[in-house]
Design a protein around this motif. Structure first.
Motif, PDB file in Angstrom:
ATOM      1  N   ARG A   5       1.442   6.872  -6.861  1.00  0.00           N
ATOM      2  CA  ARG A   5       0.430   7.906  -7.125  1.00  0.00           C
ATOM      3  C   ARG A   5       0.974   9.307  -6.839  1.00  0.00           C
ATOM      4  NH1 ARG A   5      -4.408   4.340  -4.680  1.00  0.00           N
ATOM      5  NH2 ARG A   5      -4.709   3.067  -6.517  1.00  0.00           N
ATOM      6  N   GLU A   6       1.826   9.404  -5.843  1.00  0.00           N
ATOM      7  CA  GLU A   6       2.418  10.706  -5.513  1.00  0.00           C
ATOM      8  C   GLU A   6       3.346  11.188  -6.628  1.00  0.00           C
ATOM      9  OE1 GLU A   6       5.526  12.695  -2.296  1.00  0.00           O
ATOM     10  OE2 GLU A   6       4.584  10.765  -1.824  1.00  0.00           O
ATOM     11  N   PHE A   7       4.187  10.289  -7.138  1.00  0.00           N
ATOM     12  CA  PHE A   7       5.183  10.688  -8.130  1.00  0.00           C
ATOM     13  C   PHE A   7       4.671  10.612  -9.568  1.00  0.00           C
ATOM     14  CE2 PHE A   7       7.796   9.532  -4.453  1.00  0.00           C
ATOM     15  CZ  PHE A   7       8.486  10.729  -4.309  1.00  0.00           C
ATOM     16  N   ASP A   8       3.560   9.921  -9.786  1.00  0.00           N
ATOM     17  CA  ASP A   8       2.961   9.840 -11.120  1.00  0.00           C
ATOM     18  C   ASP A   8       1.444   9.944 -10.983  1.00  0.00           C
ATOM     19  OD1 ASP A   8       2.594   9.461 -13.857  1.00  0.00           O
ATOM     20  OD2 ASP A   8       2.823   7.284 -13.750  1.00  0.00           O
ATOM     21  N   PRO A   9       0.951  11.105 -10.553  1.00  0.00           N
ATOM     22  CA  PRO A   9      -0.475  11.248 -10.234  1.00  0.00           C
ATOM     23  C   PRO A   9      -1.416  11.017 -11.417  1.00  0.00           C
ATOM     24  CG  PRO A   9       0.601  13.386 -10.238  1.00  0.00           C
ATOM     25  CD  PRO A   9       1.678  12.358 -10.377  1.00  0.00           C
ATOM     26  N   HIS A  10      -0.934  11.198 -12.629  1.00  0.00           N
ATOM     27  CA  HIS A  10      -1.788  11.027 -13.804  1.00  0.00           C
ATOM     28  C   HIS A  10      -1.556   9.691 -14.507  1.00  0.00           C
ATOM     29  CE1 HIS A  10      -2.971  15.137 -13.171  1.00  0.00           C
ATOM     30  NE2 HIS A  10      -1.699  15.503 -13.197  1.00  0.00           N
TER      31      HIS A  10
ATOM     32  N   LEU B 207      -1.629  -3.932 -11.877  1.00  0.00           N
ATOM     33  CA  LEU B 207      -1.110  -4.225 -10.537  1.00  0.00           C
ATOM     34  C   LEU B 207      -1.051  -3.014  -9.615  1.00  0.00           C
ATOM     35  CD1 LEU B 207       1.812  -6.543 -11.605  1.00  0.00           C
ATOM     36  CD2 LEU B 207      -0.413  -7.205 -10.689  1.00  0.00           C
ATOM     37  N   LEU B 208      -0.978  -1.834 -10.175  1.00  0.00           N
ATOM     38  CA  LEU B 208      -0.732  -0.653  -9.341  1.00  0.00           C
ATOM     39  C   LEU B 208      -1.904   0.318  -9.269  1.00  0.00           C
ATOM     40  CD1 LEU B 208       2.920   0.071 -10.574  1.00  0.00           C
ATOM     41  CD2 LEU B 208       2.189  -1.325  -8.628  1.00  0.00           C
TER      42      LEU B 208
ATOM     43  N   ALA C 279       0.838  -1.215   0.000  1.00  0.00           N
ATOM     44  CA  ALA C 279       0.000   0.000   0.000  1.00  0.00           C
ATOM     45  C   ALA C 279       0.867   1.257   0.000  1.00  0.00           C
ATOM     46  CB  ALA C 279      -0.946  -0.010   1.197  1.00  0.00           C
ATOM     47  N   ASP C 280       1.983   1.224   0.721  1.00  0.00           N
ATOM     48  CA  ASP C 280       2.903   2.370   0.725  1.00  0.00           C
ATOM     49  C   ASP C 280       3.510   2.580  -0.659  1.00  0.00           C
ATOM     50  OD1 ASP C 280       2.426   2.624   3.443  1.00  0.00           O
ATOM     51  OD2 ASP C 280       4.256   1.567   4.019  1.00  0.00           O
ATOM     52  N   PHE C 281       3.824   1.483  -1.330  1.00  0.00           N
ATOM     53  CA  PHE C 281       4.377   1.566  -2.681  1.00  0.00           C
ATOM     54  C   PHE C 281       3.358   2.174  -3.643  1.00  0.00           C
ATOM     55  CE2 PHE C 281       5.153  -0.474  -6.852  1.00  0.00           C
ATOM     56  CZ  PHE C 281       6.373   0.128  -7.135  1.00  0.00           C
TER      57      PHE C 281
END
Length: 82
Positions: free
Chosen positions: A64-69, A80-81, A57-59
């Motif tokens: 999502r933080e570094f690739d929000p789109h 998977l993500l 979940a942290d991954f």
């Protein structure tokens, strides 16, 4: 080097071997809580990955933080993500 070329490119994969082989191997390895090699073909779903990666979940949050789109996600990563 692999005798069978393993690739995350599903178009090429279908030409090389039957994905059912991978599914069968993974099913037999579940009792050992195997972790798939991310650079090789695997069929595990996100539910299984959550069970063997305590910080999954942290991954996902970091992705999502570094690739929000989702610009850097391919079909494999989306499965998977997401």
């Amino acid at each position: 080097m692999d005798k069978v070329k393993f690739s995350n490119n599903m178009k090429n994969l279908k030409k090389v071997f039957d994905l059912n082989i991978v599914k069968n191997i993974e099913e037999n390895l579940k009792k050992f809580n195997y972790r798939p090699h991310w650079g090789k073909v695997f069929n595990s779903d996100s539910d299984y990955l959550k069970s063997v990666y305590p910080k999954y979940a942290d991954f996902i949050s970091a992705c999502r933080e570094f690739d929000p789109h989702g610009k850097f996600l391919n079909d494999f990563a989306k499965r998977l993500l997401s």
